[in-house]
Scaffold this motif. Structure first.
Motif, PDB file in Angstrom:
ATOM      1  N   ILE A 122       0.850  -1.204   0.000  1.00 17.11           N
ATOM      2  CA  ILE A 122       0.000   0.000   0.000  1.00 17.11           C
ATOM      3  C   ILE A 122       0.881   1.248   0.000  1.00 17.11           C
ATOM      4  CG2 ILE A 122      -1.685   1.371   1.301  1.00 17.11           C
ATOM      5  CD1 ILE A 122      -2.843  -1.297   2.291  1.00 17.11           C
ATOM      6  N   ALA A 123       1.957   1.222   0.783  1.00 16.72           N
ATOM      7  CA  ALA A 123       2.877   2.359   0.790  1.00 16.72           C
ATOM      8  C   ALA A 123       3.408   2.619  -0.609  1.00 16.72           C
ATOM      9  CB  ALA A 123       4.030   2.088   1.763  1.00 16.72           C
ATOM     10  N   VAL A 124       3.832   1.564  -1.283  1.00 13.78           N
ATOM     11  CA  VAL A 124       4.406   1.711  -2.628  1.00 13.78           C
ATOM     12  C   VAL A 124       3.362   2.227  -3.614  1.00 13.78           C
ATOM     13  CG1 VAL A 124       5.504   0.504  -4.561  1.00 13.78           C
ATOM     14  CG2 VAL A 124       6.191  -0.027  -2.207  1.00 13.78           C
ATOM     15  N   VAL A 125       2.170   1.660  -3.580  1.00 21.36           N
ATOM     16  CA  VAL A 125       1.148   2.113  -4.533  1.00 21.36           C
ATOM     17  C   VAL A 125       0.744   3.563  -4.249  1.00 21.36           C
ATOM     18  CG1 VAL A 125      -1.042   1.405  -3.429  1.00 21.36           C
ATOM     19  CG2 VAL A 125      -0.818   1.305  -5.911  1.00 21.36           C
ATOM     20  N   ASN A 126       0.729   3.950  -2.979  1.00 22.88           N
ATOM     21  CA  ASN A 126       0.453   5.361  -2.662  1.00 22.88           C
ATOM     22  C   ASN A 126       1.558   6.256  -3.233  1.00 22.88           C
ATOM     23  OD1 ASN A 126      -2.014   5.091  -1.362  1.00 22.88           O
ATOM     24  ND2 ASN A 126      -1.100   4.848   0.651  1.00 22.88           N
ATOM     25  N   ASP A 127       2.818   5.847  -3.030  1.00 17.39           N
ATOM     26  CA  ASP A 127       3.943   6.596  -3.586  1.00 17.39           C
ATOM     27  C   ASP A 127       3.829   6.682  -5.106  1.00 17.39           C
ATOM     28  OD1 ASP A 127       5.815   7.928  -2.084  1.00 17.39           O
ATOM     29  OD2 ASP A 127       7.170   6.229  -1.854  1.00 17.39           O
ATOM     30  N   ASN A 128       3.562   5.561  -5.746  1.00 24.36           N
ATOM     31  CA  ASN A 128       3.436   5.523  -7.207  1.00 24.36           C
ATOM     32  C   ASN A 128       2.284   6.391  -7.703  1.00 24.36           C
ATOM     33  OD1 ASN A 128       4.252   1.959  -7.602  1.00 24.36           O
ATOM     34  ND2 ASN A 128       5.579   3.692  -7.231  1.00 24.36           N
TER      35      ASN A 128
END
Length: 168
Positions: free
Chosen positions: A48-54
């Motif tokens: 979720i952190a990565v997809v939010n960053d992306n």
């Protein structure tokens, strides 16, 4: 659960590669559904952190990075989480948190040059100019194939560690 997580990761990677907000949002929705059922799963929180960053949702990424790390994320996912958290903190102006996180990343993953370079950038933001330049010069000389730079390798290595010295 693992099948849905795998599907969400594939969507996230596809969305990032294509820079497609709709695909990223689909991945984000899947991951948020998963975290509601499995709130203590480090990998789901990390994804979720990565997809939010992306997706350009950097502020929303931070708590998920932190939670995934606290939940015992390990290996390459931890390496990526420390880089993501550090670079996101730096991007948002939380420079001291960025330096702290990226220093941990460099300690735990000393051969990751991306962590080192991001640390140098964060050090610049905290006026750690000398250390930042040392890190960058070391990475440059250790990775270059440029013959003109390599000709001066010994001097560059020396000066990278003695930036303030002058010959009297």
């Amino acid at each position: 659960m693992r099948e849905r997580l795998t599907e969400a990761i594939k969507l996230r990677e596809e969305g990032r590669a294509k820079q497609d907000p709709a695909i990223l949002e689909e991945a984000r929705t899947l991951l948020l559904d998963l975290v509601n059922v499995y709130p203590d799963d480090a990998e789901i929180n990390f994804q979720i952190a990565v997809v939010n960053d992306n997706s350009g949702l950097e502020k929303e990424a931070i708590p998920f990075y932190v939670k995934s790390i606290e939940q015992g994320l390990s290996g390459s996912d931890l390496e990526r989480a420390l880089l993501g958290l550090g670079s996101t903190n730096r991007y948002l102006g939380y420079y001291h948190q960025a330096v702290e996180t990226l220093r941990r990343g460099v300690r735990e993953f000393p051969y990751n040059r991306a962590l080192q370079v991001h640390l140098a950038i964060a050090l610049y933001n905290t006026q750690g100019y000398k250390e930042a330049l040392e890190i960058l010069l070391t990475n440059l000389i250790e990775t270059t194939s440029d013959e003109k730079l390599l000709y001066f390798k010994r001097g560059i290595v020396y000066y990278s560690q003695h930036l303030d010295e002058i010959k009297k």
